[in-house]
Write a protein that holds these residues in place. Structure first.
Motif, PDB file in Angstrom:
ATOM      1  N   ASN A 270      54.083 -48.735 -38.435  1.00 49.32           N
ATOM      2  CA  ASN A 270      54.204 -48.481 -36.997  1.00 49.32           C
ATOM      3  C   ASN A 270      52.886 -48.651 -36.249  1.00 49.32           C
ATOM      4  N   ILE A 271      51.821 -49.046 -36.966  1.00 46.89           N
ATOM      5  CA  ILE A 271      50.518 -49.213 -36.340  1.00 46.89           C
ATOM      6  C   ILE A 271      50.221 -50.707 -36.204  1.00 46.89           C
TER       7      ILE A 271
ATOM      8  N   HIS B 195      44.975 -39.913 -44.535  1.00 44.06           N
ATOM      9  CA  HIS B 195      45.154 -39.230 -43.242  1.00 44.06           C
ATOM     10  C   HIS B 195      46.507 -39.576 -42.622  1.00 44.06           C
ATOM     11  N   LEU B 196      46.933 -40.823 -42.760  1.00 44.02           N
ATOM     12  CA  LEU B 196      48.253 -41.198 -42.245  1.00 44.02           C
ATOM     13  C   LEU B 196      49.345 -40.418 -42.969  1.00 44.02           C
ATOM     14  N   ARG B 197      49.197 -40.276 -44.281  1.00 42.22           N
ATOM     15  CA  ARG B 197      50.186 -39.518 -45.058  1.00 42.22           C
ATOM     16  C   ARG B 197      50.269 -38.077 -44.581  1.00 42.22           C
ATOM     17  N   LYS B 198      49.121 -37.465 -44.370  1.00 37.60           N
ATOM     18  CA  LYS B 198      49.103 -36.065 -43.947  1.00 37.60           C
ATOM     19  C   LYS B 198      49.647 -35.884 -42.526  1.00 37.60           C
TER      20      LYS B 198
ATOM     21  N   LEU C  16      46.136 -42.602 -33.676  1.00 37.71           N
ATOM     22  CA  LEU C  16      46.851 -43.674 -34.362  1.00 37.71           C
ATOM     23  C   LEU C  16      48.358 -43.597 -34.134  1.00 37.71           C
ATOM     24  N   LYS C  17      48.824 -42.510 -33.563  1.00 36.01           N
ATOM     25  CA  LYS C  17      50.244 -42.388 -33.209  1.00 36.01           C
ATOM     26  C   LYS C  17      50.569 -43.133 -31.916  1.00 36.01           C
TER      27      LYS C  17
END
Length: 318
Positions: free
Chosen positions: A221-222, A211-214, A188-189
């Motif tokens: 940005n996605i 999961h994005l937070r971690k 996702l990056k």
């Protein structure tokens, strides 16, 4: 999803969280526009949205009316029904429709109304006293636990019982053959990835956001992060049609869509939450009897896609 995209009756059923037979009944009554391609029935996305907006227009000025608007339940839950002692089961999985059927047929059962809302909103409405049973699959990224941390925070001061229903495999839907070589959350990056997201409050949306937070990734940005859909099947269909590179959902729903590969990421716990003060009341005792019965488990096994080894097991009391 393009508003002129054609949906099958099953896809419409999954978007509206109703049975496929109900879709045909809505078409027959003229409440939902449809057309035929040969012998196949098709419905345009815009007509599904028009139907949803019409049902949302039936509201009350009270808090219960606001619940209808927030949940997307429209006229399915009325102030009069709840005030007359209606029994509402909150959640989106088809197993709850089966449970409602068993409950209605049971000698000591009751007719239940279904509220098709996500996990977060379901817990909120249980706290407010608007529903009798909530279900959840909310993952806490700090503890790795499902549901218990959220029940403690969202139903403060109200003792509750958490009963396990099923384990379900969550992961990515990608185009057949996985042309972009997607493997996991780290992808996702990448700046060449577009997603289709679930609505706020759903357990799948919470899973993604945790999961994005971690990972320290901002949803802003996605590509596609702000595009929302309200069912696993609609998400998978969007990916299959090339509308996104990644969708998130459970394995069972993804396998129903052609042109999709499923990348497993983690097994989630899907649980039922009941206020402890209600657990010895007749309808709730009947619910527990049903979900712990051989007949109910056998029917779910026939559907497939569930880990049922702990079905009916007490998870926690808060």
């Amino acid at each position: 999803m393009d508003e002129n995209s054609a949906l099958t009756p099953q896809e419409v059923a999954d978007i509206l969280k109703i049975a496929k037979n109900t879709v045909y009944e809505l078409i027959k009554r003229g409440e939902l526009n449809a057309y035929r391609v040969g012998k196949k029935v098709r419905v345009d996305v815009k007509d599904v949205e028009e139907y949803k907006n019409r049902t949302k227009s039936i509201k009350s000025d009270s808090h219960l009316g606001n619940f209808n608007e927030r949940s997307g339940a429209g006229s399915l839950i009325t102030e009069e029904f709840i005030r007359s002692g209606g029994f509402v089961i909150c959640g989106q999985d088809v197993m709850l429709d089966i449970l409602s059927r068993y409950l209605q047929m049971h000698p000591h059962g009751i007719q239940a109304l279904r509220a098709y809302v996500g996990s977060y909103n379901g817990l909120y409405e249980l706290y407010q006293g608007n529903v009798q049973i909530a279900t959840a699959h909310l993952w806490d990224g700090d503890t790795g636990e499902y549901n218990v941390p959220y029940v403690k925070r969202m139903i403060p001061g109200v003792p509750a019982v958490i009963i396990h229903l099923a384990g379900r495999l969550q992961g990515f839907y990608v185009t057949k053959g996985n042309p972009k070589g997607i493997k996991g959350w780290e992808d996702l990056k990448r700046n060449d990835i577009t997603i289709i997201n679930r609505e706020k409050g759903s357990g799948t949306r919470v899973l993604l956001d945790e999961h994005l937070r971690k990972l320290g990734i901002s949803g802003r940005n996605i590509k596609g992060y702000d595009r929302e859909s309200t069912s696993h099947l609609a998400i998978a269909s969007t990916v299959a049609r090339g509308g996104a590179d990644i969708g998130i959902g459970n394995e069972k729903s993804g396998l129903q869509v052609k042109g999709i590969d499923f990348i497993p990421l983690q097994t989630e716990r899907y649980d039922m939450i009941i206020k402890k003060e209600d657990i010895e009341k007749a309808p709730f005792k009947t619910v527990l009897e049903i979900i712990r019965s051989r007949e109910f488990k056998t029917e779910l096994e026939g559907i497939g896609g569930y880990d049922l080894k702990d079905l009916g097991k007490l998870v926690a009391e808060t």
